[in-house]
Design an enzyme around this catalytic site. Structure first.
Site, PDB file in Angstrom:
ATOM      1  N   CYS A 112      34.279 -19.473  39.091  1.00 28.27           N
ATOM      2  CA  CYS A 112      33.387 -18.259  38.890  1.00 28.27           C
ATOM      3  C   CYS A 112      32.055 -18.338  38.293  1.00 28.27           C
ATOM      4  CB  CYS A 112      34.285 -16.962  38.342  1.00 28.27           C
ATOM      5  SG  CYS A 112      35.831 -16.872  39.311  1.00 28.27           S
ATOM      6  N   HIS A 241      29.442 -11.513  36.293  1.00 27.04           N
ATOM      7  CA  HIS A 241      30.533 -11.865  37.098  1.00 27.04           C
ATOM      8  C   HIS A 241      31.289 -10.597  37.207  1.00 27.04           C
ATOM      9  CE1 HIS A 241      33.839 -13.961  39.017  1.00 27.04           C
ATOM     10  NE2 HIS A 241      34.561 -13.919  37.828  1.00 27.04           N
ATOM     11  N   ASN A 271      37.033  -9.737  43.083  1.00 27.13           N
ATOM     12  CA  ASN A 271      36.328 -10.704  42.327  1.00 27.13           C
ATOM     13  C   ASN A 271      36.158 -12.027  43.564  1.00 27.13           C
ATOM     14  OD1 ASN A 271      35.695 -13.331  40.839  1.00 27.13           O
ATOM     15  ND2 ASN A 271      37.504 -13.069  39.464  1.00 27.13           N
TER      16      ASN A 271
HETATM   17  N1  ACO Z   1      50.631  -3.911  39.659  1.00 27.33           N
HETATM   18  C1  ACO Z   1      51.561  -3.157  38.477  1.00 27.33           C
HETATM   19  N2  ACO Z   1      51.926  -3.852  37.363  1.00 27.33           N
HETATM   20  C2  ACO Z   1      51.277  -5.079  37.353  1.00 27.33           C
HETATM   21  C3  ACO Z   1      50.470  -5.790  38.144  1.00 27.33           C
HETATM   22  C4  ACO Z   1      50.099  -5.118  39.177  1.00 27.33           C
HETATM   23  N3  ACO Z   1      49.407  -5.785  40.038  1.00 27.33           N
HETATM   24  N4  ACO Z   1      50.426  -7.038  37.545  1.00 27.33           N
HETATM   25  C5  ACO Z   1      50.958  -7.217  36.394  1.00 27.33           C
HETATM   26  N5  ACO Z   1      51.687  -5.866  36.148  1.00 27.33           N
HETATM   27  C6  ACO Z   1      52.657  -5.484  35.138  1.00 27.33           C
HETATM   28  C7  ACO Z   1      52.963  -6.705  34.246  1.00 27.33           C
HETATM   29  O1  ACO Z   1      54.158  -7.396  34.637  1.00 27.33           O
HETATM   30  C8  ACO Z   1      53.312  -6.044  32.945  1.00 27.33           C
HETATM   31  O2  ACO Z   1      54.661  -5.590  32.996  1.00 27.33           O
HETATM   32  P1  ACO Z   1      55.586  -5.461  31.671  1.00 27.33           P
HETATM   33  O3  ACO Z   1      54.818  -4.676  30.576  1.00 27.33           O
HETATM   34  O4  ACO Z   1      56.724  -4.612  32.162  1.00 27.33           O
HETATM   35  O5  ACO Z   1      55.931  -6.892  31.255  1.00 27.33           O
HETATM   36  C9  ACO Z   1      52.396  -5.056  32.681  1.00 27.33           C
HETATM   37  O6  ACO Z   1      51.833  -4.986  33.971  1.00 27.33           O
HETATM   38  C10 ACO Z   1      51.036  -5.335  31.631  1.00 27.33           C
HETATM   39  O7  ACO Z   1      50.525  -6.496  32.236  1.00 27.33           O
HETATM   40  P2  ACO Z   1      49.496  -7.252  31.394  1.00 27.33           P
HETATM   41  O8  ACO Z   1      49.311  -8.814  32.040  1.00 27.33           O
HETATM   42  O9  ACO Z   1      49.578  -7.073  29.980  1.00 27.33           O
HETATM   43  O10 ACO Z   1      48.210  -6.279  31.944  1.00 27.33           O
HETATM   44  P3  ACO Z   1      46.535  -6.424  31.627  1.00 27.33           P
HETATM   45  O11 ACO Z   1      46.216  -5.187  30.919  1.00 27.33           O
HETATM   46  O12 ACO Z   1      46.522  -7.734  30.816  1.00 27.33           O
HETATM   47  O13 ACO Z   1      45.952  -6.598  32.850  1.00 27.33           O
HETATM   48  C11 ACO Z   1      44.771  -8.122  34.281  1.00 27.33           C
HETATM   49  C12 ACO Z   1      46.172  -7.779  33.798  1.00 27.33           C
HETATM   50  C13 ACO Z   1      44.339  -7.244  35.068  1.00 27.33           C
HETATM   51  C14 ACO Z   1      45.211  -9.486  35.116  1.00 27.33           C
HETATM   52  C15 ACO Z   1      44.060  -8.420  32.938  1.00 27.33           C
HETATM   53  O14 ACO Z   1      44.705  -9.312  32.302  1.00 27.33           O
HETATM   54  C16 ACO Z   1      42.712  -9.451  33.450  1.00 27.33           C
HETATM   55  O15 ACO Z   1      41.836  -8.776  34.327  1.00 27.33           O
HETATM   56  N6  ACO Z   1      42.615 -10.349  32.948  1.00 27.33           N
HETATM   57  C17 ACO Z   1      41.266 -11.108  33.524  1.00 27.33           C
HETATM   58  C18 ACO Z   1      41.640 -11.925  34.451  1.00 27.33           C
HETATM   59  C19 ACO Z   1      40.585 -12.091  35.616  1.00 27.33           C
HETATM   60  O16 ACO Z   1      39.798 -11.496  35.641  1.00 27.33           O
HETATM   61  N7  ACO Z   1      41.004 -13.334  36.420  1.00 27.33           N
HETATM   62  C20 ACO Z   1      40.037 -13.739  37.213  1.00 27.33           C
HETATM   63  C21 ACO Z   1      39.369 -15.130  37.405  1.00 27.33           C
HETATM   64  S1  ACO Z   1      38.794 -15.510  35.889  1.00 27.33           S
HETATM   65  C22 ACO Z   1      37.302 -14.828  35.873  1.00 27.33           C
HETATM   66  O17 ACO Z   1      37.011 -14.378  36.943  1.00 27.33           O
HETATM   67  C23 ACO Z   1      36.866 -14.623  34.705  1.00 27.33           C
END
Ligand code: ACO
Length: 314
Positions: A112, A241, A271
């Protein structure tokens, strides 16, 4: 005499197939509410038969048209991609052939952060005087390396391409660029195959990626502005990004930078990896928000981790 690399044309392309959050609800234990609240994404485009090169060709031709130059005038093509069409040849050479260019062409892989790495690389060729016109493209079909049964990653990505044409300029252009990598974060975000002929999918520790992205991008924006001796008030636009609205908002908040001056496309694009910044930039240019003479900060971060910033006078 000092030479600047100036962006003289922008272009982008999205495949026509729209996949909404509601579509994802049909096969995944997720919801539109969860995805929109946690990421800011509402829909994304996904390739059907289009290749990474196909996406890049349309974006590149639009950028060349805006720059008012012919592909035969290009001195170099750099294509940032994580989803090349083949192991070899480089997708950049397929793009070169498809648009009718005859210059050297190579792929660059920084996930990215690919676009900021490619712009930084292109700038060096122009500063050194070894190229005058360069096509820089970010094109990715991340949908091909997604596990569509993994709700933690399948909801985040989309496909697309963005391109810019750089020209050497005596007056202005890229004012500053800075790139970094730190391989110790490998396990936070990677494709889970070890051998190139195995099919692998993206696996990610979302929370960790989120924390690292906010820290690295906030510190880097502060460093860039300080080194260029400009305040965030003097910045017209930030084009980050497009990974997650919460990452973008946290960085803007730390800079005390208003969200109205941040170009956002992730609600519609998701993304798109290396394409995300040039896609958003082209959107802002074509809808008239970003104008000639504006000061614009690009910031990207991706797996590796690799991250970087480029400050331009457009
Ligand atoms: N739908 C519903 N529930 C979900 C989903 C989904 N798609 N995905 C995860 N959950 C659940 C999890 O299982 C967890 O459940 P639990 O509490 O029962 O265990 C709960 O939601 C919370 O999960 P978290 O991972 O703590 O959620 P968070 O608020 O961190 O959001 C996310 C997750 C959106 C992935 C976030 O961490 C994020 O955006 N991180 C950055 C990742 C990113 O952008 N990656 C792209 C590539 S790198 C880059 O481009 C920079």
């Amino acid at each position: 005499m000092n030479k600047f690399a100036r962006i003289i044309g922008t272009g982008s392309y999205l495949p026509p197939k729209v996949v909404t959050n509601a579509d994802l609800e049909k096969n995944l234990d997720t919801s539109d509410e969860w995805i929109a609240a946690r990421t800011g994404i509402k829909e994304r485009r996904i390739v059907t038969n289009e290749s990474t090169c196909d996406l890049a060709v349309v974006a590149s031709n639009k950028a060349l048209e805006m720059a008012n130059i012919n592909a035969s005038e290009l001195d170099l093509i750099i294509l940032a991609t994580t989803t090349p069409d083949k192991i070899f040849p480089a997708t950049a050479t397929m793009l070169q052939n498809a648009i009718g260019a005859s210059c050297p062409a190579f792929d660059l892989q920084a996930v990215c952060a690919g676009y900021v790495f490619a712009l930084t690389t292109a700038e060096q060729f122009i500063k050194a005087g070894s190229a005058n016109k360069i096509l820089v493209v970010g094109s990715d079909a991340m949908s091909r390396i997604l596990d569509w049964n993994d709700r933690s990653t399948a909801i985040l990505f989309g496909d697309g391409a963005g391109a810019v044409v750089l020209s050497s300029d005596q007056d202005t252009g890229i004012l500053h660029s800075d790139i970094f990598s730190d391989g110790k974060y490998l396990s936070s975000l990677q494709v889970n195959n070890n051998f190139i002929n195995e099919t692998g999918f993206i696996e990610m520790a979302g929370n960790e990626v989120y924390r690292i992205a906010v820290n690295k991008l906030s510190s880097l924006a502060e460093k860039t502005l300080k080194e260029c001796n400009i305040s965030s008030d003097e910045l017209d636009w930030m084009v980050p990004h497009q990974a997650n609205i919460r990452i973008i908002s946290a960085v803007a908040k730390r800079l005390n930078f208003p969200m109205e001056k941040v170009i956002l496309t992730l609600d519609k694009h998701g993304n798109t990896s290396a394409a995300s910044i040039p896609l958003a930039f082209d959107t802002g240019v074509r809808d008239g928000r970003i104008k000639k003479g504006d000061t614009v900060l690009f910031e990207g971060i991706g797996g590796g981790f690799s991250w970087g910033s480029v400050l331009i006078k457009f």
